[in-house]
Motif scaffolding. Structure first.
Motif, PDB file in Angstrom:
ATOM      1  N   HIS A 113      42.004  47.271  38.036  1.00 18.73           N
ATOM      2  CA  HIS A 113      43.301  47.452  38.685  1.00 18.73           C
ATOM      3  C   HIS A 113      44.075  46.137  38.671  1.00 18.73           C
ATOM      4  N   ALA A 114      43.379  45.056  38.986  1.00 21.98           N
ATOM      5  CA  ALA A 114      44.019  43.736  39.003  1.00 21.98           C
ATOM      6  C   ALA A 114      44.503  43.345  37.614  1.00 21.98           C
ATOM      7  N   GLY A 115      43.653  43.529  36.621  1.00 20.76           N
ATOM      8  CA  GLY A 115      44.035  43.175  35.253  1.00 20.76           C
ATOM      9  C   GLY A 115      45.259  43.952  34.797  1.00 20.76           C
ATOM     10  N   LEU A 116      45.225  45.262  35.011  1.00 18.13           N
ATOM     11  CA  LEU A 116      46.353  46.097  34.575  1.00 18.13           C
ATOM     12  C   LEU A 116      47.625  45.698  35.307  1.00 18.13           C
ATOM     13  N   SER A 117      47.503  45.344  36.592  1.00 17.57           N
ATOM     14  CA  SER A 117      48.691  45.008  37.375  1.00 17.57           C
ATOM     15  C   SER A 117      49.211  43.620  37.032  1.00 17.57           C
ATOM     16  N   ILE A 118      48.326  42.649  36.970  1.00 13.68           N
ATOM     17  CA  ILE A 118      48.765  41.257  36.804  1.00 13.68           C
ATOM     18  C   ILE A 118      49.118  40.944  35.345  1.00 13.68           C
ATOM     19  N   ILE A 119      48.268  41.360  34.423  1.00 13.39           N
ATOM     20  CA  ILE A 119      48.543  41.079  33.003  1.00 13.39           C
ATOM     21  C   ILE A 119      49.585  42.042  32.467  1.00 13.39           C
ATOM     22  N   GLY A 120      49.494  43.288  32.916  1.00 12.88           N
ATOM     23  CA  GLY A 120      50.486  44.285  32.504  1.00 12.88           C
ATOM     24  C   GLY A 120      50.308  44.715  31.050  1.00 12.88           C
ATOM     25  N   ARG A 121      50.981  45.796  30.705  1.00 19.00           N
ATOM     26  CA  ARG A 121      50.874  46.336  29.353  1.00 19.00           C
ATOM     27  C   ARG A 121      51.248  45.275  28.324  1.00 19.00           C
ATOM     28  N   ALA A 138      51.346  55.037  35.658  1.00 17.11           N
ATOM     29  CA  ALA A 138      51.848  54.299  34.485  1.00 17.11           C
ATOM     30  C   ALA A 138      51.385  52.849  34.616  1.00 17.11           C
ATOM     31  N   ILE A 139      50.731  52.343  33.599  1.00 23.09           N
ATOM     32  CA  ILE A 139      50.328  50.941  33.628  1.00 23.09           C
ATOM     33  C   ILE A 139      51.598  50.092  33.616  1.00 23.09           C
ATOM     34  N   PRO A 140      51.716  49.145  34.551  1.00 24.98           N
ATOM     35  CA  PRO A 140      52.947  48.346  34.606  1.00 24.98           C
ATOM     36  C   PRO A 140      53.224  47.688  33.256  1.00 24.98           C
ATOM     37  N   GLU A 141      54.497  47.731  32.837  1.00 22.15           N
ATOM     38  CA  GLU A 141      54.869  47.100  31.570  1.00 22.15           C
ATOM     39  C   GLU A 141      54.763  45.580  31.674  1.00 22.15           C
ATOM     40  N   GLU A 142      55.410  45.045  32.718  1.00 20.90           N
ATOM     41  CA  GLU A 142      55.535  43.594  32.850  1.00 20.90           C
ATOM     42  C   GLU A 142      54.414  43.030  33.708  1.00 20.90           C
ATOM     43  N   PRO A 143      54.040  41.799  33.449  1.00 18.00           N
ATOM     44  CA  PRO A 143      53.046  41.143  34.304  1.00 18.00           C
ATOM     45  C   PRO A 143      53.574  41.003  35.734  1.00 18.00           C
ATOM     46  N   THR A 144      52.659  40.890  36.673  1.00 21.24           N
ATOM     47  CA  THR A 144      53.014  40.670  38.071  1.00 21.24           C
ATOM     48  C   THR A 144      52.478  39.308  38.471  1.00 21.24           C
ATOM     49  N   PHE A 145      53.134  38.668  39.437  1.00 23.69           N
ATOM     50  CA  PHE A 145      52.591  37.416  39.958  1.00 23.69           C
ATOM     51  C   PHE A 145      51.302  37.688  40.701  1.00 23.69           C
ATOM     52  N   VAL A 146      50.349  36.801  40.524  1.00 15.94           N
ATOM     53  CA  VAL A 146      49.075  36.937  41.209  1.00 15.94           C
ATOM     54  C   VAL A 146      49.297  37.020  42.717  1.00 15.94           C
ATOM     55  N   GLU A 166      51.818  38.154  44.381  1.00 18.71           N
ATOM     56  CA  GLU A 166      52.351  39.465  44.772  1.00 18.71           C
ATOM     57  C   GLU A 166      51.225  40.502  44.789  1.00 18.71           C
ATOM     58  N   TYR A 167      50.431  40.452  43.735  1.00 18.24           N
ATOM     59  CA  TYR A 167      49.323  41.392  43.652  1.00 18.24           C
ATOM     60  C   TYR A 167      48.340  41.172  44.810  1.00 18.24           C
ATOM     61  N   THR A 168      48.118  39.910  45.139  1.00 18.37           N
ATOM     62  CA  THR A 168      47.168  39.606  46.209  1.00 18.37           C
ATOM     63  C   THR A 168      47.620  40.191  47.536  1.00 18.37           C
ATOM     64  N   GLU A 169      48.937  40.141  47.781  1.00 21.06           N
ATOM     65  CA  GLU A 169      49.463  40.759  49.009  1.00 21.06           C
ATOM     66  C   GLU A 169      49.134  42.243  49.034  1.00 21.06           C
ATOM     67  N   PHE A 170      49.303  42.867  47.874  1.00 21.53           N
ATOM     68  CA  PHE A 170      48.999  44.292  47.769  1.00 21.53           C
ATOM     69  C   PHE A 170      47.522  44.546  48.079  1.00 21.53           C
ATOM     70  N   VAL A 171      46.668  43.723  47.495  1.00 23.29           N
ATOM     71  CA  VAL A 171      45.226  43.882  47.717  1.00 23.29           C
ATOM     72  C   VAL A 171      44.897  43.735  49.200  1.00 23.29           C
ATOM     73  N   LYS A 172      45.508  42.741  49.813  1.00 22.09           N
ATOM     74  CA  LYS A 172      45.211  42.457  51.206  1.00 22.09           C
ATOM     75  C   LYS A 172      45.617  43.632  52.096  1.00 22.09           C
TER      76      LYS A 172
END
Lengths: 559, 559
Positions: free
Chosen positions: A392-400, B66-74, B76-82
Motif C-alpha cells: 500500500h505504501a509503495g503504490l501510494s508513495i511511488i505511484g504508477r 485506482a493506483i495513484p498516478e503521481e507519487p505522494t510525499f512520504v 502525507e502518506y504517513t499522516e494517512f497511516v497514522k
C-alpha cells in the motif's frame, strides 16, 4: 527458601523488563538501530564484510544446538549479531549485486516495517487486524485493477464483499502459484449433483466423476520450479506437469503447445491449467499470452499467468503491451518483494472472477465464521503479518509513474548491458533481454566463430569446457564479494544443448552503466586465474583442431 | 523538448532520493519511528483508538482501487497511516487483549526486526543469505533438540548436512502442518522398483501401486482447521480427514480412535497420518501423545504432533511431562509467532528422521543445485525472509529458563482465572485449563443448576438463548475496545450439544490478575445492556418452568 523466592522474583522482574523497557539509545542495539535509520546504505556498506569466509567457517558460529539455559544480555547478543550474522550476510542491496531478484529498498520501507512489526496484526481475521483487513482488500483490488482494468462499479461491488476476495495475499510467489492451481483444480471438480466436489471427495473420486484418466498442467520449460512443487502437492505428480519447449527467444512454442493439448485429449487426460509466464525467472522473457489465452479457451482449461517478476511491467506505458493478453488470464501471480520493492515475504495472486476463491473457502468455529470479512477464509496460509501495508505504501508513495520509471530504467539498462556484452570481445550474449533480465557467458568471439564451424562432437566438448569456465568464474566472483551475477543452465536454441550461463537481473535503480562495465572488467580479471586459464588453454587447443589446420590462438593467448 | 527532458531528469532524481535519502528525524515518519523505539507500549496506547468504528466506516478509507498516478510525499502518506491504519488497528499487545494468540513482544524484537528487514536476505538460497542459512539450520536444530533430545553427535552429523534439513522454517503453522502431511504422503508412496513415487506419478497411480482404496488422516475434533485445508490440497479430500470425538477434557478418545483405525483397515483405506495436538487452539488441551504414538506404530502410519501452540511447554521443568510422547512423533509443528514471542509470520516443522524432508526435495538450475546448502530445496515456500534470526534472538536472550518462566506464568494465571470463574456467581467454566487457554460462558449458577434438572428440550432452548447472550456479550466487549476475549462453538460433553463459549488465551506476561477480574466485571456490566437483558428474561422464564412450579427468578433478577 526466602532466598529462592527472591531469585524467582528477580527473574520475574527481568522478564517484565524484557517486555516493557526499550533498548536505551546508547545500548549497542540502540546504536545499530539509530545507525540504520540514519543511513542504511552506509550501515550495510560498513558492516557487511565483502570478503567471503567459506560457508564451513561460518557454520562453526552456528553449531551449538543446545538452547541456552540462562538468559543473555541483549548487548552481548547484539555483538554476536553484528559480527557473525550481519557481517557475514549478503549485501543484496549493493548496486553491483545483480545476480538475483533482491534489490535496494526505498528508505521509507524500513520505518514503515517497524510500524507494521510493532502493531503485530494478524490478517487471518478482522479481530486481530481491523483496518488492516480493508487495507489488504484494497491492495488486492488495486493489483486486480492493474491487471484486469475493471471499472469503479465492479470494484465497489466486490472489494469489501464479505463472502469473497479478489485475490490472496501470500508469503511469496510459490504460495501464490500453488493457490492459483488449487483454485483451478477445485473449480474443475466443483460440486455437481451427487458429487460434492474435490475438496470434499478427493482426487480419485473426482477423476472418476469427470471420467478422465489424469490431470495435467502445461507450461514452457522456463516455468518456475514452484509449479513442479504444486503438481506434486496437489496430487497430480510431476509427470503431469507438461513442459513445452521454447522458441529461440525463450517463449513457449505455440505449435508444440497445441500438439500437447491434442495428445492429452487423445489420452483422456484433462488439461487443468495452462500457465503463461510474464518474465521467466532465468531470462525475463514473456510468453505470447494472448495466443495462449486462445488455446486455453479452445481446450477449456484455466489460464494462469505467473507474472511474479514481470507483473509490474504493466505500470509502463511504453512496455505494457509486452504483457498483452494477461487481462484474459483466470489468475495472475505478482510478487511484491520483487518489482514492487517491498521487503522479502510478500506475494499475491488475483483472480479475474471475483468468486473464484470460493473454491477453496473454509471456515472454523473460532474465526473465519460465515459472513465475517476475515481474509483467512480464502487463503492457503493461516496467520499472516500485515505486509500488505508496505505494498500500500509503495503504490501510494511511488505511484504508477514512479514504478513506470523504475521499470523503464531497468529495461533500458538491460538493453545497454546487452549491447556492452555484444561489443565485448570476450563475452557472448545468450538471451536477448525483453524485460530487465539477460544471460551471457564468457566465450571469446573467436571461440564463438569456431563453435559455428565445429562438428557436433567438437561443439559438445567446447561447451563442456566453457561450462566449467563460467561455473568457476561465477563462483570466484561471488567469493571475491565485489560484484555478483548468478548462473543457471539453459538449453539454448543455436546450440541444441544445455549450457552454463551467467544471469543478470537489473532492478536496482542504483546500478549504473559504470558498475555494469566494472562487472565485465572484473570477470576478465578472474578468467586469468590459473585454474580457468588452464581450461581456456584446452579450449584453444580444441579450437585449433576445428576446420583445416591450426589457427592463431584465439582466446586465452589473445588477452 | 528540453523542458520534457528536465522533467524526466527531475523525476529520476526524486526516484533516486527515495532509495538513497533516509527520512529526516524530524519528518513525520522519523518521529513515529523514534517514538516507537523509545516506547512502543506508549505509542500503541496513544495512537490506537480504543473505541470501535464499524468496519463499514473503516472500509470507506480503503475504497479507491485506482493506483495513484503521481507519487505522494512520504509525510502525507504517513499522516494517512497514522490516522487511518494505526489508529484503527487492534492493540494486540494490550494486556487486556486475551482473546487470541497474539501477545506483547519483547522489546528487542523491534530493533532486530529492523536489522532483518534492512539486510533483506532471502533464505531460499545461500547466495542471498550466507550466514543466515547456517543460522536458520541452527534454529531448526535447536527446536529439533528441544523435541527429540538427540545428542551432540547426532546434531554435529546433521545440522549442516547439504543434502538434508532437520526441519522447514515456514510462514506459519498452516504451512508447517501441510509440509508435515506432504512429507508423510510422499514417504508412504516412496519410489520402489518400477514405481517412481507419488511426487512423480501422482496420487491415482500411487494408490494403485499400494493397492489401497483411499488415504486418511486421523485427528480429534479439536484439530486445527489447517488440517482440512491440507486434506483438500493434497488430494485426499476432506471426507478423508477422520475427526475423532474427544473425552470430557477435549482430548482424543483413544477407544474411538482405535475403532476408526479398524474401520479404515476394513475399508482398505490406508491411514496416512495420525495427528496429535499439543495445545488445542480452542481449549489448550493436550492429546495423550504416548498412547497415540503406540497406535500410530501399531497401524503403521506417520505420527504428526501439532504443537503450534503448546510446543514451548517443553521449556518448563514443571509442565514438560504434559507433552510426554511428543519425542516419538515423526514430525512436530511449532509456531514461533505464538509462544516464542516472535512477530507474526514464523512457523516451523521438525522431523525426527533427519532424511525425512528428502521426500519433497526439489531442485532448479539457477538455484537449489544438488550439493548446495540452499534451504529452499526442502521447503514448500520459495523466497523467504530471515525471520529465523528473531527466533535465534529469543532463544539466546530469553533462554530456556526465561521461556520456562513465561510458560509457568501463563499456566498459573489460567488456573487462577479458572478459579475466579468458578467462584463467580454469573459464569460457568466450560473447559478446564491444562495449558494457558480456557473457555467459559456467561451462565449464572442458578441457571447452571436448572440446566442439570431440565429436560433435553428445555436444555436445548436454554442453551440456544445463552448462545445468543454470549455472542452479543463478546461482540459488545470487542466493540467497546477495553478488553477482548474471543468466542467459539464447542460440543461439550456434559450438555451433548454445541455451545457458544468465550475463549481466553493467557500468554501475555503483562496480563495481571486485576485485569482478569476487570474482564469479568466488564462482562457483568455488558449483560445489563437492554438487548441482552431481554434475552436473560427469557432465560429466567424458561428456568421458572423447569421442575415443578415457579422458582425464584434466579438470573437476571438476581443482579
Amino acid at each position: 527458601m526466602p532466598k529462592h523466592r527472591d531469585v524467582a522474583r528477580a527473574n520475574l522482574e527481568n522478564l517484565y523488563r524484557i517486555f516493557t523497557v526499550p533498548e536505551a539509545p546508547d545500548s549497542t542495539l540502540g546504536e545499530i538501530d539509530e545507525a540504520i535509520s540514519r543511513d542504511v546504505a552506509g550501515f550495510l556498506q560498513t558492516h557487511i564484510v565483502a570478503l567471503e569466509r567459506s560457508l564451513e567457517d561460518i557454520e562453526a558460529d552456528f553449531f551449538n544446538t543446545a538452547i541456552p539455559e540462562e538468559p543473555t544480555f541483549v548487548s552481548e547478543y547484539t555483538e554476536f549479531v553484528k559480527e557473525n550474522l550481519v557481517a557475514q550476510s549478503v549485501h543484496t542491496a549493493a548496486p553491483g549485486f545483480i545476480g538475483h531478484m533482491t534489490s535496494a529498498l526505498p528508505y521509507f520501507m524500513l520505518p514503515l516495517s517497524r510500524i507494521m512489526t510493532a502493531l503485530n496484526q494478524n490478517l487471518v481475521k478482522v479481530e486481530t487486524s481491523k483496518a488492516f483487513t480493508p487495507m489488504e482488500r484494497q491492495v488486492l483490488a488495486m493489483l486486480h485493477r492493474l491487471v484486469y482494468r475493471g471499472g469503479d462499479t465492479f470494484y465497489a461491488r466486490w472489494i469489501h464483499d464479505s463472502r469473497h476476495a479478489l485475490g490472496a495475499f501470500c508469503s511469496g510467489g510459490t504460495i501464490a502459484n500453488v493457490t492459483a492451481l488449487w483454485v483451478a483444480r477445485n473449480r474443475l471438480f466443483a460440486p455437481a449433483g451427487d458429487f460434492r466436489g474435490i475438496a470434499q471427495e478427493g482426487l480419485v473420486r473426482s477423476l472418476k466423476h469427470l471420467g478422465c484418466d489424469g490431470l495435467a498442467v502445461l507450461v514452457s520449460r522456463r516455468g518456475h520450479y514452484s509449479l513442479g512443487k504444486a503438481a506434486d502437492l496437489l496430487g497430480l505428480g510431476r509427470d503431469n506437469l507438461v513442459l513445452i519447449d521454447t522458441d529461440d527467444d525463450n517463449r513457449i512454442d505455440l505449435k508444440l503447445l497445441r500438439a500437447e493439448f491434442l495428445r492429452l485429449q487423445e489420452e483422456n487426460i484433462r488439461p487443468l491449467a495452462l500457465v503463461g509466464i510474464a518474465g521467466t525467472t532465468e531470462t525475463g522473457n514473456v510468453d505470447p499470452l494472448a495466443a495462449m489465452a486462445d488455446l486455453a479457451a479452445e481446450f477449456g482449461c484455466h489460464f494462469h499467468v505467473d507474472a511474479a517478476w514481470g507483473g509490474p511491467t504493466l505500470f509502463s506505458d511504453r512496455h505494457r503491451s509486452l504483457l498483452s493478453g494477461i487481462e484474459r488470464a483466470d489468475s495472475v501471480t505478482i510478487d511484491a518483494h520483487k518489482q514492487l520493492y517491498v521487503p522479502m515475504g510478500a506475494g499475491m495472486v488475483v483472480f479475474k472472477d471475483p468468486t473464484a476463491l470460493s473454491a477453496i473457502e473454509h471456515h472454523a468455529a473460532y474465526i473465519l465464521r460465515h459472513g465475517s470479512k476475515d481474509l483467512g477464509s480464502h487463503t492457503l496460509e493461516g496467520s499472516r503479518p500485515g505486509k500488505a501495508m508496505l505494498v500500500h505504501a509503495g503504490l501510494s508513495i511511488i505511484g504508477r509513474k514512479g514504478y513506470e520509471l523504475l521499470i523503464d530504467l531497468g529495461i533500458a539498462r538491460a538493453k545497454t548491458f546487452a549491447a556492452m556484452i555484444r561489443q565485448h570481445p570476450d563475452f557472448e550474449l545468450t538471451s536477448v533481454p525483453e524485460l530487465n533480465i539477460l544471460t551471457y557467458r564468457y566465450c571469446p568471439q573467436a571461440v564463438q566463430q569456431k563453435l559455428v564451424l565445429a562438428t557436433s562432437l567438437q561443439r559438445t566438448h567446447l561447451n563442456a569446457l566453457l561450462d566449467q569456465v563460467n561455473l568457476l568464474l561465477q563462483k570466484e566472483e561471488r567469493e571475491a564479494g565485489k560484484t555478483f551475477v548468478s548462473r543457471t543452465r539453459l538449453r539454448l536454441a543455436p546450440y541444441g544443448q544445455e549450457l552454463t550461463v551467467l544471469r543478470v537481473v537489473l532492478a536496482n535503480p542504483l546500478t549504473t552503466d559504470e558498475i555494469l562495465a566494472s562487472v565485465l572488467e572484473e570477470q576478465c580479471r578472474i578468467v586469468q586465474h590459473p585454474e580457468i586459464r588452464e581450461l581456456m588453454l584446452q579450449v584453444d587447443a580444441l579450437c585449433a583442431e576445428i576446420e583445416d589446420g591450426p589457427t592463431a590462438p584465439a582466446c586465452a593467448g589473445a588477452r
